[in-house]
Design a protein around this motif. Sequence first.
Motif, mmCIF file in Angstrom:
data_model
loop_
_atom_site.group_PDB
_atom_site.id
_atom_site.type_symbol
_atom_site.label_atom_id
_atom_site.label_comp_id
_atom_site.label_asym_id
_atom_site.label_seq_id
_atom_site.Cartn_x
_atom_site.Cartn_y
_atom_site.Cartn_z
ATOM 1 N N UNK A 1 -3.737 4.624 -9.244
ATOM 2 C CA UNK A 1 -2.310 4.220 -9.048
ATOM 3 C C UNK A 1 -2.091 3.524 -7.827
ATOM 4 N N UNK A 2 -2.792 3.715 -6.654
ATOM 5 C CA UNK A 2 -2.711 2.985 -5.534
ATOM 6 C C UNK A 2 -3.110 1.750 -5.893
ATOM 7 N N UNK A 3 -4.376 1.567 -6.513
ATOM 8 C CA UNK A 3 -4.766 0.142 -6.804
ATOM 9 C C UNK A 3 -3.758 -0.764 -7.537
ATOM 10 N N UNK A 4 -3.530 0.199 -8.590
ATOM 11 C CA UNK A 4 -2.362 -0.843 -9.451
ATOM 12 C C UNK A 4 -1.196 -1.117 -8.879
ATOM 13 N N UNK A 5 -0.627 -0.257 -8.069
ATOM 14 C CA UNK A 5 0.525 -0.736 -7.200
ATOM 15 C C UNK A 5 0.321 -1.710 -6.144
ATOM 16 N N UNK B 1 -1.601 -4.852 -15.915
ATOM 17 C CA UNK B 1 -1.097 -3.890 -17.091
ATOM 18 C C UNK B 1 -1.997 -3.571 -17.914
ATOM 19 N N UNK B 2 -2.430 -4.615 -18.715
ATOM 20 C CA UNK B 2 -3.604 -4.252 -19.707
ATOM 21 C C UNK B 2 -4.681 -3.409 -19.196
ATOM 22 N N UNK B 3 -5.423 -4.013 -18.186
ATOM 23 C CA UNK B 3 -6.485 -3.273 -17.547
ATOM 24 C C UNK B 3 -6.291 -1.801 -17.283
ATOM 25 N N UNK B 4 -5.152 -1.553 -16.841
ATOM 26 C CA UNK B 4 -5.083 -0.120 -16.266
ATOM 27 C C UNK B 4 -4.662 0.736 -17.552
ATOM 28 N N UNK B 5 -3.917 0.085 -18.472
ATOM 29 C CA UNK B 5 -3.682 0.896 -20.038
ATOM 30 C C UNK B 5 -5.002 1.056 -20.713
ATOM 31 N N UNK C 1 0.857 -1.199 0.136
ATOM 32 C CA UNK C 1 0.062 0.215 -0.132
ATOM 33 C C UNK C 1 0.978 1.117 0.112
ATOM 34 N N UNK C 2 0.576 2.416 -0.858
ATOM 35 C CA UNK C 2 0.957 3.504 -0.902
ATOM 36 C C UNK C 2 0.121 4.585 -0.787
ATOM 37 N N UNK C 3 -0.176 5.206 0.353
ATOM 38 C CA UNK C 3 -1.077 6.138 0.603
ATOM 39 C C UNK C 3 -0.689 7.307 -0.145
ATOM 40 N N UNK D 1 -1.973 -3.978 -6.489
ATOM 41 C CA UNK D 1 -2.235 -5.347 -6.971
ATOM 42 C C UNK D 1 -0.725 -6.046 -7.821
ATOM 43 N N UNK D 2 0.007 -5.064 -8.093
ATOM 44 C CA UNK D 2 1.447 -5.498 -8.765
ATOM 45 C C UNK D 2 2.091 -6.090 -7.488
ATOM 46 N N UNK D 3 2.087 -5.247 -6.442
ATOM 47 C CA UNK D 3 2.861 -5.792 -5.250
ATOM 48 C C UNK D 3 2.181 -6.878 -4.666
ATOM 49 N N UNK D 4 1.119 -7.135 -4.611
ATOM 50 C CA UNK D 4 0.451 -8.299 -4.201
ATOM 51 C C UNK D 4 0.598 -9.420 -4.662
ATOM 52 N N UNK D 5 0.788 -9.329 -6.037
ATOM 53 C CA UNK D 5 1.072 -10.615 -7.091
ATOM 54 C C UNK D 5 2.604 -10.823 -6.798
ATOM 55 N N UNK D 6 3.507 -10.046 -6.709
ATOM 56 C CA UNK D 6 4.975 -10.208 -6.374
ATOM 57 C C UNK D 6 5.018 -10.879 -4.977
#
Length: 190
Positions: A82-86, A182-186, A74-76, A88-93
Amino acid sequence: MITAHGARASNRDALLDALEFIISEGSVHDVTLDGVAARAGLTKGGLIYHFKSKEVLLHALVERMRLRLHAYCVDPTLDARMALKKFLIARIHYAFAMGPQEKKIMANLLAAASTYPSLMEPVRTMYDSGLDGLARVADTAGLALCVWTALDGFVLLEMLGVRHFSALEKEQMQATLLLLVEQQFAAAAS
């Protein structure tokens, strides 16, 4: 006054570290207040100062694990999209980087929740706050829910020993989930 960097804070962390070790080597049934205190190099009275019972001790460990995940994902400072994208990506990793020891601790804590239902409260808090964040980014909420649920399913299957995925399978799943995000946010940005 003792600060967060003082002896009491480090004793608390030492006790939680000891608890993590005991659970990773055995199960929650192996946890005794005397055993945790001894493993941490403290007296039982020192443990009781911080944690009044085994349930409170276990709850603190669940909360600490939740806070670790939160700090990682989480990045407040970012806007909602962008917080949601970050997240999801961080949660995947995070899900694909979890080691067997962390999964065993989680499995043992999940088993302990049948005896101590309050252990699920920090997890519910995490989901509730996450779902609130999804509501602010409606056009990506469906994907976000699917990714989050898929990750939890993957972790749960491995955590419970139902299925252990090969390195190749993990790479394929991780790459696919990252690509979907990435595709969804693009697409949502255009």
